[in-house]
Design an enzyme around this catalytic site. Structure first.
Site, PDB file in Angstrom:
ATOM      1  N   GLY A   1       8.703  47.365 126.738  1.00 21.48           N
ATOM      2  CA  GLY A   1       7.923  46.319 125.733  1.00 21.48           C
ATOM      3  C   GLY A   1       6.547  46.305 125.922  1.00 21.48           C
ATOM      4  O   GLY A   1       5.975  45.642 125.498  1.00 21.48           O
TER       5      GLY A   1
ATOM      6  N   GLU B   1      17.672  54.190 127.539  1.00 24.79           N
ATOM      7  CA  GLU B   1      17.641  55.096 126.168  1.00 24.79           C
ATOM      8  C   GLU B   1      18.839  55.439 125.716  1.00 24.79           C
ATOM      9  O   GLU B   1      19.463  55.433 124.483  1.00 24.79           O
ATOM     10  CB  GLU B   1      16.824  56.518 126.473  1.00 24.79           C
ATOM     11  CG  GLU B   1      15.337  56.249 126.893  1.00 24.79           C
ATOM     12  CD  GLU B   1      14.865  57.074 127.985  1.00 24.79           C
ATOM     13  OE1 GLU B   1      13.765  57.163 128.225  1.00 24.79           O
ATOM     14  OE2 GLU B   1      15.511  58.258 128.227  1.00 24.79           O
TER      15      GLU B   1
END
Lengths: 177, 177, 177, 177
Positions: free
Chosen positions: C85, C144
Site C-alpha cells: 500500500g 501476489e
C-alpha cells in the site's frame, strides 16, 4: 465457492504432474549459460513471473522481446510456455533457437505438438484428459494457473535446495520502483 | 509539406543544442558501471530506442521497469528523459537512485525543474523559448523527436569514436524475433 | 513438497479473506464506466492477468501505462494492486485519479497504508499477521499469488453470476497471436 | 557532425518517398473500423509512437500484443511496420488478419517481400537502393527513423486536414502518469 473451484482444479492438475519434473527442469536450467523465456498472451505473463525470480535467484535470465534481451548462443536455453504447443510465433522462436544450437525446453499441457516436436525436453503439466471445459475458468486458465504454481514451487525448490537467502534475492530486486 | 515542418523543427532544436553535450554525455556513460534509463509515455519509447543501442554498443544497460532489470548500485547511472522535468514517478525514481549514491542524469527541454534539482547533470535539448506551440506537432512531440535524433546521433558518435563494427552490434542483437 | 507449501499458503490466506469481497468488488466494477488497473512489479503482472479477463467479460478496461490507454474521467474506477500500500508511483496515480473524481479502489495485504488513506474502498486479502516470512515464497510472493487466485475466482464469479458463455469471451480474445 | 548525418539521411529517404502516400494511407485508415498496429524490435517502438497518436486523434487503435487488445474483425485494418518485410511473427499475424477478412497494410523499405505478397497495400519508405550501409546508423536505423518521421508527419497531416485542436488530443491523453 469460486476460490475452491480454482484451487481445487490447480491441485488436481499438479497431482497429475510428474514429481520428477522439478529436479529435471532444475538440472537443465543449471546446465545452461543463460535462460531465455517466452510465452504468448497470459502464458507470456507467467514467463514474466518466472524470469524475474530466476534473476533474483542468481540465474542470467531474459524475456524474449524486451529491449535489452541479447542474442541467444548455443550454450543457452530457450524455455517456451505454451498450453497448446502450437503458437506460431513461438514455433518461429524455437526453430531459430534450435538452428543456433541452443537447447529448447517446452512447458505445455500436452506432450505432442508442433513445439513438442522441436523441443529437446517437454515438461507436461497435468494430463491432457484433465483439461476439459471448466465453467468459470475460460480458455487457457487451467493450464496457466497450474503452470504458474508449478513454476513458483520450482522457485521454492531452488531456494530450499541451494539455501538462497531471501536477503540475497531482495538485494538483486529492482529498487527504483 | 508536413515532413519538412517536422524535420525543420528538429533541425532548429538541435542547432540550438550545446555541441559539447555529445562528448560530455559519452564521458558520463563511460564512467558508469551500468546504465539504467527511464522515461514516461513517449519519452519512455525514446528510452527504449536508446537502451537497446547502448546494449548493442557494449554497455550494460537496462530499462527501469522491465522484468529482469536488477537493483541499482552506487556506481551506476540513472538516465532520465523528461521534457517537463516534472514527471512524478520519475522524481520518485531519481530520489531513490540519488539516495543509493548512483549518478542521476537528466535529458530535458529545460534546465530548471524538479528533476533538474535532483540531477547531477542536465542535458538541455534546444532552448525553452523554442518550444512554443507548433500546430501538427502536439504536446511533447518537438522535444521527443529532437531528443530521439540527439540520442541516435550520440550512438553514431560512439560508433565512430570507438570504431565499433556493425557486425559486433549485430552479433549482440536479439536473434529470435 | 513445494507445490503443497505454495497451495497451502494461498488456501490459508483466502480462507482469512472476507467472503463478501467478491460481491462488493463486482458491484463497484459494475457501477464504473471504465476500469483502469495498475500495479508495480509482479503486482503489475497480476493487474495484466485481471484486466485481460475484464475485457473478455465485456468490461471496458485498461492497464495504466499501455500506449492506447485513454484519460481517466470522473465516472471511471482506478483499481490499484499493492501488497504494501506504499508504492510511490501508485500513490501518485491514485492522487491524480482522486482529483479527477474517479473512484479509487485498493487491493492490498493490509487495510492501513498511504494508498489505503486515498482509496474509497480497500479489499484486504488475508490478514496482516498471516504475512510472516515463508522460506521459498520470497518478498511479496504470498500476497501476489493469493491476490491472483482471488481475482481469477472473481472472474469465475462474474461468469457464473452473469452466465457469460465462454464462446463470447473467446470471440473478444486477441486473435492474431 | 553526427546529427547532420542522421537528419541528412532521413531527409534523403523521405525525398525519395512517394508524396501520395500521405493522402492514400489516411484514406485507408479512415475507411477502417479499427486499426491494429504491429512491428518487431525497434519497428515495434515506432508502432507504439504511432498508435498512441492515432488514439489521440480520435481513431480506435490498438497495438497487437497489449493485454486489452481485442480480436480483429473483417472491417478492421492491420498495419504492419517491417523494414525487411520478412519478420516471421508478423507474417503469421498478417496471414491470420487476411483470413479474417481484415485489410493488411505494410510499411516497408521495399515493395517486394513475404509481407508485401500478403498485404493489400504497401507503402514504400524511400527506395531500396538508398538503404546501403551507413556507418553510425547500424542495422535498421535508417528505415526506422525515416518511418517514424514519415508517420509523425502523417499525424501532422491529419491534424491540419481535419482541424483537430490540440486540446482535444490532450483531453484523450493518459492523465495518471
Amino acid at each position: 465457492m469460486h476460490q475452491q473451484l480454482v484451487l481445487g482444479k490447480i491441485t488436481e492438475i499438479l497431482a497429475a504432474t510428474d514429481d520428477s519434473h522439478e529436479a529435471e527442469l532444475t538440472q537443465l536450467l543449471d546446465k545452461s549459460s543463460r535462460i531465455f523465456v517466452s510465452g504468448a498472451g497470459r502464458s507470456g505473463l507467467i514467463a514474466r513471473f518466472f524470469v524475474m525470480r530466476l534473476m533474483h535467484a542468481g540465474y542470467e535470465a531474459y524475456l524474449v522481446g524486451e529491449v535489452v534481451t541479447p542474442s541467444v548462443r548455443d550454450s543457452d536455453m530457450l524455455l517456451v510456455i505454451s498450453g497448446s504447443g502450437g503458437t506460431e510465433q513461438l514455433i518461429a522462436f524455437a526453430n531459430r533457437a534450435k538452428k543456433i544450437g541452443a537447447q529448447v525446453v517446452l512447458i505445455s499441457a500436452k506432450r505432442d505438438s508442433a513445439l513438442g516436436d522441436i523441443a529437446d525436453a517437454v515438461f507436461e503439466i497435468g494430463k491432457p484428459d484433465l483439461y476439459g471445459t471448466v465453467v468459470g475458468m475460460p480458455m487457457g486458465t487451467v493450464f496457466e494457473l497450474s503452470t504458474l504454481i508449478f513454476l513458483e514451487a520450482l522457485i521454492s525448490h531452488f531456494i530450499h535446495e541451494k539455501g538462497i537467502p531471501e536477503e540475497q534475492m531482495k538485494a538483486r530486486h529492482a529498487n527504483l520502483e
